[in-house]
Scaffold this motif. Sequence first.
Motif, PDB file in Angstrom:
ATOM      1  N   GLY A  80      52.325  45.997  44.366  1.00 23.92           N
ATOM      2  CA  GLY A  80      52.018  45.063  45.451  1.00 23.92           C
ATOM      3  C   GLY A  80      50.853  45.523  46.298  1.00 23.92           C
ATOM      4  O   GLY A  80      50.001  44.725  46.693  1.00 23.92           O
ATOM      5  N   PHE A  81      50.785  46.828  46.567  1.00 18.17           N
ATOM      6  CA  PHE A  81      49.681  47.376  47.360  1.00 18.17           C
ATOM      7  C   PHE A  81      48.348  47.203  46.631  1.00 18.17           C
ATOM      8  O   PHE A  81      47.372  46.705  47.201  1.00 18.17           O
ATOM      9  N   LEU A  82      48.320  47.589  45.366  1.00 20.47           N
ATOM     10  CA  LEU A  82      47.076  47.477  44.591  1.00 20.47           C
ATOM     11  C   LEU A  82      46.655  46.025  44.404  1.00 20.47           C
ATOM     12  O   LEU A  82      45.468  45.705  44.467  1.00 20.47           O
ATOM     13  N   PHE A  83      47.622  45.139  44.182  1.00 22.26           N
ATOM     14  CA  PHE A  83      47.292  43.722  44.065  1.00 22.26           C
ATOM     15  C   PHE A  83      46.655  43.207  45.352  1.00 22.26           C
ATOM     16  O   PHE A  83      45.626  42.525  45.317  1.00 22.26           O
ATOM     17  N   ALA A  84      47.256  43.518  46.491  1.00 25.34           N
ATOM     18  CA  ALA A  84      46.770  42.984  47.763  1.00 25.34           C
ATOM     19  C   ALA A  84      45.369  43.476  48.098  1.00 25.34           C
ATOM     20  O   ALA A  84      44.525  42.701  48.548  1.00 25.34           O
ATOM     21  N   VAL A  85      45.115  44.756  47.866  1.00 27.90           N
ATOM     22  CA  VAL A  85      43.775  45.289  48.137  1.00 27.90           C
ATOM     23  C   VAL A  85      42.760  44.627  47.207  1.00 27.90           C
ATOM     24  O   VAL A  85      41.686  44.186  47.645  1.00 27.90           O
ATOM     25  N   THR A  86      43.099  44.510  45.939  1.00 29.71           N
ATOM     26  CA  THR A  86      42.201  43.874  44.979  1.00 29.71           C
ATOM     27  C   THR A  86      42.020  42.393  45.298  1.00 29.71           C
ATOM     28  O   THR A  86      40.904  41.869  45.248  1.00 29.71           O
ATOM     29  N   TYR A  87      43.091  41.718  45.657  1.00 30.16           N
ATOM     30  CA  TYR A  87      43.039  40.297  45.993  1.00 30.16           C
ATOM     31  C   TYR A  87      42.102  40.054  47.180  1.00 30.16           C
ATOM     32  O   TYR A  87      41.328  39.102  47.174  1.00 30.16           O
ATOM     33  N   ARG A  88      42.161  40.925  48.163  1.00 32.28           N
ATOM     34  CA  ARG A  88      41.279  40.791  49.334  1.00 32.28           C
ATOM     35  C   ARG A  88      39.815  40.851  48.910  1.00 32.28           C
ATOM     36  O   ARG A  88      38.986  40.108  49.422  1.00 32.28           O
ATOM     37  N   TYR A  89      39.499  41.719  47.979  1.00 32.52           N
ATOM     38  CA  TYR A  89      38.109  41.822  47.510  1.00 32.52           C
ATOM     39  C   TYR A  89      37.734  40.684  46.572  1.00 32.52           C
ATOM     40  O   TYR A  89      36.588  40.260  46.535  1.00 32.52           O
ATOM     41  N   ILE A  90      38.693  40.186  45.799  1.00 26.21           N
ATOM     42  CA  ILE A  90      38.403  39.113  44.856  1.00 26.21           C
ATOM     43  C   ILE A  90      38.061  37.817  45.589  1.00 26.21           C
ATOM     44  O   ILE A  90      37.070  37.166  45.285  1.00 26.21           O
ATOM     45  N   ILE A  91      38.889  37.444  46.559  1.00 23.16           N
ATOM     46  CA  ILE A  91      38.690  36.137  47.172  1.00 23.16           C
ATOM     47  C   ILE A  91      37.625  36.129  48.256  1.00 23.16           C
ATOM     48  O   ILE A  91      37.017  35.096  48.492  1.00 23.16           O
ATOM     49  N   ARG A  92      37.421  37.258  48.917  1.00 18.92           N
ATOM     50  CA  ARG A  92      36.449  37.347  50.017  1.00 18.92           C
ATOM     51  C   ARG A  92      36.636  36.167  50.952  1.00 18.92           C
ATOM     52  O   ARG A  92      37.722  35.941  51.440  1.00 18.92           O
ATOM     53  N   ASN A  93      35.602  35.413  51.248  1.00 18.26           N
ATOM     54  CA  ASN A  93      35.713  34.233  52.109  1.00 18.26           C
ATOM     55  C   ASN A  93      35.760  32.952  51.291  1.00 18.26           C
ATOM     56  O   ASN A  93      35.586  31.859  51.822  1.00 18.26           O
ATOM     57  N   ASP A  94      35.993  33.075  49.992  1.00 14.77           N
ATOM     58  CA  ASP A  94      35.997  31.929  49.097  1.00 14.77           C
ATOM     59  C   ASP A  94      37.356  31.227  49.157  1.00 14.77           C
ATOM     60  O   ASP A  94      38.395  31.864  49.244  1.00 14.77           O
ATOM     61  N   ASN A  95      37.348  29.913  49.093  1.00 15.72           N
ATOM     62  CA  ASN A  95      38.587  29.151  49.103  1.00 15.72           C
ATOM     63  C   ASN A  95      38.838  28.515  47.733  1.00 15.72           C
ATOM     64  O   ASN A  95      39.356  27.414  47.637  1.00 15.72           O
ATOM     65  N   ASN A  96      38.457  29.209  46.683  1.00 14.93           N
ATOM     66  CA  ASN A  96      38.563  28.724  45.311  1.00 14.93           C
ATOM     67  C   ASN A  96      39.978  28.986  44.785  1.00 14.93           C
ATOM     68  O   ASN A  96      40.360  30.133  44.555  1.00 14.93           O
ATOM     69  N   SER A  97      40.749  27.924  44.580  1.00 11.89           N
ATOM     70  CA  SER A  97      42.141  28.102  44.137  1.00 11.89           C
ATOM     71  C   SER A  97      42.215  28.672  42.717  1.00 11.89           C
ATOM     72  O   SER A  97      43.158  29.393  42.386  1.00 11.89           O
ATOM     73  N   HIS A  98      41.213  28.388  41.872  1.00 12.39           N
ATOM     74  CA  HIS A  98      41.209  28.946  40.512  1.00 12.39           C
ATOM     75  C   HIS A  98      41.044  30.460  40.548  1.00 12.39           C
ATOM     76  O   HIS A  98      41.662  31.183  39.753  1.00 12.39           O
ATOM     77  N   LEU A  99      40.237  30.934  41.464  1.00 17.44           N
ATOM     78  CA  LEU A  99      40.037  32.379  41.620  1.00 17.44           C
ATOM     79  C   LEU A  99      41.327  33.045  42.092  1.00 17.44           C
ATOM     80  O   LEU A  99      41.729  34.092  41.581  1.00 17.44           O
ATOM     81  N   LYS A 100      41.996  32.411  43.039  1.00 20.77           N
ATOM     82  CA  LYS A 100      43.258  32.953  43.556  1.00 20.77           C
ATOM     83  C   LYS A 100      44.340  32.951  42.473  1.00 20.77           C
ATOM     84  O   LYS A 100      45.059  33.941  42.307  1.00 20.77           O
ATOM     85  N   ASP A 101      44.447  31.832  41.760  1.00 22.30           N
ATOM     86  CA  ASP A 101      45.430  31.747  40.673  1.00 22.30           C
ATOM     87  C   ASP A 101      45.125  32.751  39.568  1.00 22.30           C
ATOM     88  O   ASP A 101      46.029  33.365  39.004  1.00 22.30           O
ATOM     89  N   GLY A 102      43.844  32.911  39.266  1.00 26.46           N
ATOM     90  CA  GLY A 102      43.439  33.861  38.231  1.00 26.46           C
ATOM     91  C   GLY A 102      43.833  35.285  38.569  1.00 26.46           C
ATOM     92  O   GLY A 102      44.264  36.043  37.696  1.00 26.46           O
TER      93      GLY A 102
END
Length: 137
Positions: free
Chosen positions: A56-78
Amino acid sequence: MSDLERLESVKAGCLGAIAFTVSYLVTWGLNYAFWANNSFDLLSLGLKMAIALISGFLFAVTYRYIIRNDNNSHLKDGAVFAFGLVRGLVPVEMSTNFLDSLGQLSLLGIESIVCFTIARLTLDFAFHRRWIKPFNS
């Protein structure tokens, strides 16, 4: 990277670790109640909880960098599906007789995706409330 960005990553990681671990504990309890054929092992549960916290920790840190300020639902789902599939496919690789335990292995994969989805929704809520700031590129 500034110290403020590191702090936001740690905050995201801690929230993701808590959200993932709580959801994993609930799904583990349901799986144990319906599928368990063996006795309860506290050491095994402790190890599983530690792995859930780290995941969960590694996912959250990575997720924060993946999405940045983007609101792309495909990126979040991916991001959710990538982490969920990697975590869910490990038991498949470890299984000696894949076809006999296909139902249970499928359930573990779905469980991983559900737990990462709950962590994602928790993080999105925290980003929306400005409790945690998304990474600025």
